[in-house]
Design a protein around this motif. Sequence first.
Motif, mmCIF file in Angstrom:
data_model
loop_
_atom_site.group_PDB
_atom_site.id
_atom_site.type_symbol
_atom_site.label_atom_id
_atom_site.label_comp_id
_atom_site.label_asym_id
_atom_site.label_seq_id
_atom_site.Cartn_x
_atom_site.Cartn_y
_atom_site.Cartn_z
ATOM 1 N N GLU A 76 0.859 -1.171 0.000
ATOM 2 C CA GLU A 76 0.000 0.000 0.000
ATOM 3 C C GLU A 76 0.900 1.226 0.000
ATOM 4 N N VAL A 77 0.483 2.267 -0.715
ATOM 5 C CA VAL A 77 1.313 3.449 -0.906
ATOM 6 C C VAL A 77 0.620 4.656 -0.271
ATOM 7 N N PHE A 78 1.389 5.407 0.506
ATOM 8 C CA PHE A 78 0.879 6.588 1.181
ATOM 9 C C PHE A 78 1.649 7.828 0.737
ATOM 10 N N ARG A 79 0.937 8.931 0.660
ATOM 11 C CA ARG A 79 1.619 10.229 0.629
ATOM 12 C C ARG A 79 1.959 10.557 2.070
ATOM 13 N N ALA A 80 3.190 10.891 2.308
ATOM 14 C CA ALA A 80 3.641 11.098 3.681
ATOM 15 C C ALA A 80 4.598 12.280 3.729
ATOM 16 N N LYS A 81 4.920 12.697 4.935
ATOM 17 C CA LYS A 81 5.914 13.767 5.083
ATOM 18 C C LYS A 81 6.886 13.403 6.193
ATOM 19 N N ARG A 82 8.094 13.858 6.002
ATOM 20 C CA ARG A 82 9.118 13.698 7.025
ATOM 21 C C ARG A 82 9.440 15.081 7.568
ATOM 22 N N GLU A 83 9.394 15.201 8.857
ATOM 23 C CA GLU A 83 9.606 16.494 9.500
ATOM 24 C C GLU A 83 11.002 16.566 10.098
ATOM 25 N N GLY A 84 11.559 17.765 10.107
ATOM 26 C CA GLY A 84 12.874 17.985 10.681
ATOM 27 C C GLY A 84 12.888 19.234 11.536
ATOM 28 N N VAL A 85 14.069 19.710 11.817
ATOM 29 C CA VAL A 85 14.208 20.885 12.681
ATOM 30 C C VAL A 85 13.751 22.140 11.957
ATOM 31 N N GLU A 86 13.408 23.151 12.755
ATOM 32 C CA GLU A 86 13.039 24.468 12.231
ATOM 33 C C GLU A 86 11.921 24.392 11.199
ATOM 34 N N GLY A 87 10.969 23.469 11.419
ATOM 35 C CA GLY A 87 9.809 23.366 10.538
ATOM 36 C C GLY A 87 10.085 22.733 9.190
ATOM 37 N N PHE A 88 11.243 22.068 9.048
ATOM 38 C CA PHE A 88 11.564 21.414 7.782
ATOM 39 C C PHE A 88 10.574 20.280 7.516
ATOM 40 N N GLU A 89 10.099 20.195 6.294
ATOM 41 C CA GLU A 89 9.207 19.110 5.875
ATOM 42 C C GLU A 89 9.567 18.665 4.455
ATOM 43 N N LYS A 90 9.443 17.380 4.219
ATOM 44 C CA LYS A 90 9.628 16.856 2.866
ATOM 45 C C LYS A 90 8.545 15.836 2.589
ATOM 46 N N ILE A 91 7.835 16.030 1.489
ATOM 47 C CA ILE A 91 6.788 15.092 1.099
ATOM 48 C C ILE A 91 7.429 13.919 0.367
ATOM 49 N N VAL A 92 7.076 12.715 0.767
ATOM 50 C CA VAL A 92 7.600 11.500 0.148
ATOM 51 C C VAL A 92 6.446 10.531 -0.083
ATOM 52 N N ALA A 93 6.729 9.458 -0.797
ATOM 53 C CA ALA A 93 5.788 8.347 -0.936
ATOM 54 C C ALA A 93 6.316 7.189 -0.096
ATOM 55 N N VAL A 94 5.489 6.654 0.777
ATOM 56 C CA VAL A 94 5.863 5.510 1.591
ATOM 57 C C VAL A 94 5.131 4.285 1.047
ATOM 58 N N LYS A 95 5.911 3.318 0.601
ATOM 59 C CA LYS A 95 5.339 2.058 0.103
ATOM 60 C C LYS A 95 5.535 1.011 1.185
ATOM 61 N N ARG A 96 4.444 0.567 1.774
ATOM 62 C CA ARG A 96 4.499 -0.369 2.887
ATOM 63 C C ARG A 96 4.064 -1.751 2.417
ATOM 64 N N ILE A 97 4.932 -2.740 2.635
ATOM 65 C CA ILE A 97 4.628 -4.106 2.243
ATOM 66 C C ILE A 97 3.476 -4.633 3.091
ATOM 67 N N LEU A 98 2.544 -5.318 2.460
ATOM 68 C CA LEU A 98 1.392 -5.840 3.179
ATOM 69 C C LEU A 98 1.813 -6.929 4.167
#
Length: 457
Positions: free
Chosen positions: A173-195
């Motif tokens: 299953e594939v999700f739109r996700a974000k990874r957060e970092g310091v000082e409000g840093f964000e990066k949008i990624v795709a997370v593919k999770r094996i069933l």
Amino acid sequence: MTKNKDADLFDDSAAYGRILGVDPSQVRKKIRGRVDTEDRGSLFNSTDLFGDIIDDFRSVESEPVSRVDPPPEPVHPPEPSARAENENERGAMEAAAELLGADTDPYQGSPPPREDEYSLLDAAYSTLLKDEKLQKDVERLDKIASQDSERDESSDYGDYVLLDRIATGGMAEVFRAKREGVEGFEKIVAVKRILPHLSNNADFVEMFIAEAKIVASLTHPNIAQIFDLGKIDASYFIAMEFVEGKDLRTILSHASDRDTRLGVDLAALIAAKVGAALEYAHRHRDEEGKELQIVHRDVSPQNILVSNEGEVKLVDFGIARAATKASHTDSGSLRGKLLYMSPEQAWGKTQDRRSDIFSLGAVFYEILTGHPLFSGNSEISVLERVRDAQFLAPSSLNPAVPIEIEAIVTRALQKNPDERYQDAAEMLLDLDTYLRKRPAVGASELARFIGELYEEK
């Protein structure tokens, strides 16, 4: 019937016991009452035996079950190949357990079928799905599996926040996700999770991890990059580049609905971009300079993404080969994969980079003509057409296809790998030569076409 075949059928009762919700020993008793009176000499007759046993159990259920009368004329599959005639009942039941997603070991401790047997058995057994009663069981099991995988779609997942589910397939299953970092840093990624059911498959996990590690080293503008490989709870996942756009399958389907198709030059542009991705991956070497022999094995429209800006990305290098170790096959997606297989892949033979070139040729053909390279009424018929590799000239379906493009497609789609382009660089050179003679097309022209395609009318 020989003793070995009887034993095979008794072993296969475990999968059917699960489907019916009864003890497998009850299924075996039914088999014993039939083994001396039924002729099950072919791959397909064994399905009739279990279909009748399913009916027997349903007849004694406490709740009434709607029955579907059989058609006046039985539906027979196309004449199977010599290999299909020689397959035993055990092979059919192994494919059944895969198609139905039975949570059991269909091999009962015996070695699984060889890789060269997998596609044929899987396709052949799909004929059983014409049984509408059994189809209800399939749908029920699929629903249960879907419910098991349901989770809060806006939740923390390790270092990521899952925002929404993009898609769910037979393996992940594939999700739109974000990874957060310091000082409000964000990066949008795709997370593919094996069933979950595949996370318990040691062979699949081992190959998936090995392939993902290799593909993580690929850095190319036409390959969706992998950023992370991890495991949370019992599930493995990949964090990869998120492409805001649509896959080529969706684009082609929408174009067909609008009674239009991409122009020849845009089709050549897409083929060139995918060809560039394959050329890079095929020649990629490790840190010691050794060729990694990467073969994608699933170059198809659903694995080609086009961003809203017109960028073309090839995805799923890391899961394509590992999929051969999966214990569950989605019969609905099987035909979609068959359409883009090379003949040697359909025969279960060894594949190299030339197999990817055939698959790219099949995708290119469909973009140009609006029709898949092969078609058929069943997975078996499609499989046979893929193996024969006979097709209509693209210009017969789209007169706008020039001779230069038809020559490229025809060479890529040769049945004999030795007669195809020997590597993606050769095909890419011919595509670039054609495009240089034409008015310039690039990402902006592709983005404009897709934007207009999806405009409200």
